[in-house]
Scaffold this motif. Structure first.
Motif, PDB file in Angstrom:
ATOM      1  N   ARG A 100       0.832  -1.208   0.000  1.00  0.00           N
ATOM      2  CA  ARG A 100       0.000   0.000   0.000  1.00  0.00           C
ATOM      3  C   ARG A 100       0.869   1.262   0.000  1.00  0.00           C
ATOM      4  NH1 ARG A 100      -5.651  -0.058  -0.953  1.00  0.00           N
ATOM      5  NH2 ARG A 100      -5.877   1.773   0.361  1.00  0.00           N
ATOM      6  N   SER A 103       2.142   1.713  -3.402  1.00  0.00           N
ATOM      7  CA  SER A 103       1.033   2.132  -4.275  1.00  0.00           C
ATOM      8  C   SER A 103       0.788   3.636  -4.150  1.00  0.00           C
ATOM      9  CB  SER A 103      -0.246   1.366  -3.922  1.00  0.00           C
ATOM     10  OG  SER A 103      -0.099  -0.022  -4.154  1.00  0.00           O
ATOM     11  N   TRP A 104       0.794   4.140  -2.924  1.00  0.00           N
ATOM     12  CA  TRP A 104       0.593   5.580  -2.716  1.00  0.00           C
ATOM     13  C   TRP A 104       1.744   6.401  -3.271  1.00  0.00           C
ATOM     14  CZ3 TRP A 104      -4.026   7.159  -2.221  1.00  0.00           C
ATOM     15  CH2 TRP A 104      -4.969   6.503  -1.430  1.00  0.00           C
ATOM     16  N   ALA A 107       1.013   6.598  -6.809  1.00  0.00           N
ATOM     17  CA  ALA A 107      -0.170   7.449  -7.007  1.00  0.00           C
ATOM     18  C   ALA A 107       0.226   8.918  -6.944  1.00  0.00           C
ATOM     19  CB  ALA A 107      -1.231   7.137  -5.955  1.00  0.00           C
ATOM     20  N   THR A 111      -0.532   9.840 -10.592  1.00  0.00           N
ATOM     21  CA  THR A 111      -1.959  10.206 -10.638  1.00  0.00           C
ATOM     22  C   THR A 111      -2.186  11.651 -10.205  1.00  0.00           C
ATOM     23  OG1 THR A 111      -2.765   7.943 -10.390  1.00  0.00           O
ATOM     24  CG2 THR A 111      -4.249   9.677  -9.655  1.00  0.00           C
ATOM     25  N   ILE A 112      -1.451  12.119  -9.197  1.00  0.00           N
ATOM     26  CA  ILE A 112      -1.659  13.492  -8.715  1.00  0.00           C
ATOM     27  C   ILE A 112      -0.659  14.480  -9.315  1.00  0.00           C
ATOM     28  CG2 ILE A 112      -1.836  14.984  -6.683  1.00  0.00           C
ATOM     29  CD1 ILE A 112      -4.098  12.940  -6.863  1.00  0.00           C
ATOM     30  N   ARG A 146      -9.858  14.215  -8.529  1.00  0.00           N
ATOM     31  CA  ARG A 146      -8.774  13.374  -7.997  1.00  0.00           C
ATOM     32  C   ARG A 146      -8.518  13.683  -6.520  1.00  0.00           C
ATOM     33  NH1 ARG A 146      -4.943  11.437 -12.606  1.00  0.00           N
ATOM     34  NH2 ARG A 146      -6.559  10.418 -13.832  1.00  0.00           N
ATOM     35  N   ARG A 149     -11.239  12.268  -4.153  1.00  0.00           N
ATOM     36  CA  ARG A 149     -11.048  10.832  -3.900  1.00  0.00           C
ATOM     37  C   ARG A 149      -9.892  10.593  -2.932  1.00  0.00           C
ATOM     38  NH1 ARG A 149     -15.367   7.627  -5.020  1.00  0.00           N
ATOM     39  NH2 ARG A 149     -16.172   8.038  -7.077  1.00  0.00           N
ATOM     40  N   LEU A 150      -8.857  11.392  -3.066  1.00  0.00           N
ATOM     41  CA  LEU A 150      -7.725  11.266  -2.136  1.00  0.00           C
ATOM     42  C   LEU A 150      -8.168  11.610  -0.719  1.00  0.00           C
ATOM     43  CD1 LEU A 150      -4.665  10.846  -1.624  1.00  0.00           C
ATOM     44  CD2 LEU A 150      -4.345  13.274  -2.157  1.00  0.00           C
ATOM     45  N   SER A 153     -10.022   8.791   0.790  1.00  0.00           N
ATOM     46  CA  SER A 153      -9.130   7.710   1.235  1.00  0.00           C
ATOM     47  C   SER A 153      -8.458   8.055   2.562  1.00  0.00           C
ATOM     48  CB  SER A 153      -8.047   7.431   0.186  1.00  0.00           C
ATOM     49  OG  SER A 153      -8.614   6.874  -0.969  1.00  0.00           O
ATOM     50  N   MET A 171       3.248  11.901  -1.269  1.00  0.00           N
ATOM     51  CA  MET A 171       1.963  12.540  -1.558  1.00  0.00           C
ATOM     52  C   MET A 171       1.927  13.975  -1.034  1.00  0.00           C
ATOM     53  SD  MET A 171      -0.858  12.059  -3.188  1.00  0.00           S
ATOM     54  CE  MET A 171      -1.310  10.311  -3.313  1.00  0.00           C
TER      55      MET A 171
ATOM     56  N   PRO B  59      -8.245   3.844  -5.311  1.00  0.00           N
ATOM     57  CA  PRO B  59      -8.933   5.036  -4.804  1.00  0.00           C
ATOM     58  C   PRO B  59      -9.642   5.869  -5.864  1.00  0.00           C
ATOM     59  CG  PRO B  59      -6.780   4.813  -3.780  1.00  0.00           C
ATOM     60  CD  PRO B  59      -6.850   3.771  -4.861  1.00  0.00           C
ATOM     61  N   TRP B  60      -9.226   5.759  -7.121  1.00  0.00           N
ATOM     62  CA  TRP B  60      -9.861   6.552  -8.172  1.00  0.00           C
ATOM     63  C   TRP B  60     -10.751   5.700  -9.078  1.00  0.00           C
ATOM     64  CZ3 TRP B  60      -4.934   7.342  -6.334  1.00  0.00           C
ATOM     65  CH2 TRP B  60      -4.744   8.543  -5.653  1.00  0.00           C
ATOM     66  N   GLU B  72      -2.807  -6.761  -1.774  1.00  0.00           N
ATOM     67  CA  GLU B  72      -3.531  -5.957  -2.756  1.00  0.00           C
ATOM     68  C   GLU B  72      -2.745  -4.678  -3.022  1.00  0.00           C
ATOM     69  OE1 GLU B  72      -7.831  -7.237  -0.765  1.00  0.00           O
ATOM     70  OE2 GLU B  72      -7.389  -5.123  -1.196  1.00  0.00           O
ATOM     71  N   PHE B  74      -2.259  -1.119  -6.011  1.00  0.00           N
ATOM     72  CA  PHE B  74      -2.821  -0.372  -7.131  1.00  0.00           C
ATOM     73  C   PHE B  74      -1.750   0.512  -7.740  1.00  0.00           C
ATOM     74  CE2 PHE B  74      -3.296   3.747  -4.942  1.00  0.00           C
ATOM     75  CZ  PHE B  74      -3.330   3.370  -3.613  1.00  0.00           C
ATOM     76  N   GLU B  75      -2.085   1.144  -8.850  1.00  0.00           N
ATOM     77  CA  GLU B  75      -1.189   1.952  -9.681  1.00  0.00           C
ATOM     78  C   GLU B  75      -0.336   1.028 -10.554  1.00  0.00           C
ATOM     79  OE1 GLU B  75      -0.330   5.372 -10.138  1.00  0.00           O
ATOM     80  OE2 GLU B  75      -2.130   5.928  -9.043  1.00  0.00           O
ATOM     81  N   ALA B  78       3.316   0.684  -9.479  1.00  0.00           N
ATOM     82  CA  ALA B  78       3.536  -0.173  -8.303  1.00  0.00           C
ATOM     83  C   ALA B  78       3.367  -1.647  -8.674  1.00  0.00           C
ATOM     84  CB  ALA B  78       2.558   0.212  -7.191  1.00  0.00           C
ATOM     85  N   GLN B 229      -5.703   3.682 -15.031  1.00  0.00           N
ATOM     86  CA  GLN B 229      -4.545   4.005 -14.219  1.00  0.00           C
ATOM     87  C   GLN B 229      -3.610   2.800 -14.224  1.00  0.00           C
ATOM     88  OE1 GLN B 229      -3.786   6.932 -13.354  1.00  0.00           O
ATOM     89  NE2 GLN B 229      -1.807   6.173 -12.832  1.00  0.00           N
TER      90      GLN B 229
END
Lengths: 229, 229
Positions: A100, A103-104, A107, A111-112, A146, A149-150, A153, A171, B59-60, B72, B74-75, B78, B229
């Motif tokens: 996780r 993943s962030w 992200a 994504t951001i 975006r 949604r952040l 979370s 982030m 998250p998105w 689990e 995401f991205e 990652a 994504q």
């Protein structure tokens, strides 16, 4: 931690940048990670224009690059991950928690931050250009989706997964690009998240040491784009 | 490798997308990595609108997400890294080679792809809007500078560091976003690099299996943005 010229960890930073960029050049992300981990690091300052040899270290001539003994790497995302892997302070040992956090991290970078690049472009570098004015409504709308949604979370937690990880470091450093914008001001959850990050002693030391690194260096011409990575 | 519903590796993909997006939805990056590594994987297809529970996985609400047994994440960045860590096929064992591969992975996601997002926006989603027309010259110039440096780094090698790594998988998948654009056509070194990647059997199988996954699914409303994504 003090900057220590004998450290095997060497962070490349810029010798000088204009006032508005000070405290924002991306090597602070690497400094901040070192501070969180309690690791000394040395600085290598590069000027403008870059030495030709620097383009091997960093293909776009940007900062930061990192030397860790014999290992060289580039991209602030790769450097944050490399440093985080040195302990469990920023990257938890459990497989799910680690996944996780990473993943962030991605992200933040993919994504951001792309939308934050555009935000800076329309509000700073291209301010006054017609396309920038016309682009704003759709950019604000998409970025806002975006960010909402952040914020969902994050919820009422201090950090995205409870404890502070490299995902939060990445982030919040990305949200900081948009600090003061309407997009951030309208979202108190994210503003408070950024403020918590900025209150961390490790963050404060990282910024202070970046600012100190510019002292005593003569102004030099600086390209409009491409200074930071 | 065949798609195997019993595999502990589960890649989330979209049940249906419009014609122009087929073969481009980002779960193909995860499929491609699995194919390179010789790993079976299962598919989980999500529709539009997403189930509420999916926003915890991603998250998105985008794809891909990955389940690896109990883990689990995401991205796509990652997920590519997580899969690459399963062997030495995509991530060399040597510390320096590993660091360079991961540096290129982040360069793809954070230095090149943000500009490819903008390119797609001005040429596809916002085509015909005034701001998109006015933005093109400065975008092409900045993207071109980045691509020229990338071509310099590639030189006459087949892959960025000699052997194919996760950095090449990520970078070519990002260049593919701009495939057919003047920015790519004007750079034969990068066009040839992308063609080499697309000729890999693992890439071809990944695309074929993504296309197959859409078969037999009824069209459903699809949001303009935020699908991938």
């Amino acid at each position: 931690m003090p900057v220590d010229p004998s450290s095997p960890l060497v962070i490349t930073s810029l010798a000088w940048v204009p006032e508005f960029a000070r405290g924002h050049v991306r090597d602070y992300r690497a400094r901040w990670a070192c501070e969180e981990l309690g690791l000394d690091y040395a600085e290598r300052l590069v000027g403008t224009p870059r030495p030709d040899s620097y383009y091997h270290d960093q293909p776009w001539g940007q900062v930061p690059a990192l030397h860790d003994g014999d290992i060289e790497l580039f991209e602030s995302g790769a450097i944050m991950l490399h440093l985080a892997e040195k302990g469990e302070t920023l990257l938890p040992a459990g497989a799910q928690a680690r996944a996780r956090a990473i993943s962030w991290l991605f992200a933040a970078m993919n994504t951001i931050e792309p939308l934050m690049f555009e935000l800076t472009n329309v509000n700073v570098f291209a301010r006054g250009e017609e396309w920038a004015k016309l682009r704003k409504p759709s950019l604000y709308e998409f970025l806002g989706q975006r960010l909402d949604r952040l914020a969902d979370s994050l919820g009422d937690k201090d950090w995205l997964e409870g404890d502070f990880t490299i995902g939060d470091l990445a982030m919040t450093s990305v949200l900081r690009v948009g600090e003061g914008s309407a997009s951030m001001k309208q979202r108190p959850t994210l503003t408070a998240y950024l403020e918590r990050a900025k209150a961390r002693p490790a963050f404060r030391r990282a910024i202070a040491d970046q600012l100190k690194s510019f002292e005593g260096h003569e102004p030099a011409p600086v390209a409009k784009d491409g200074e930071q990575q």
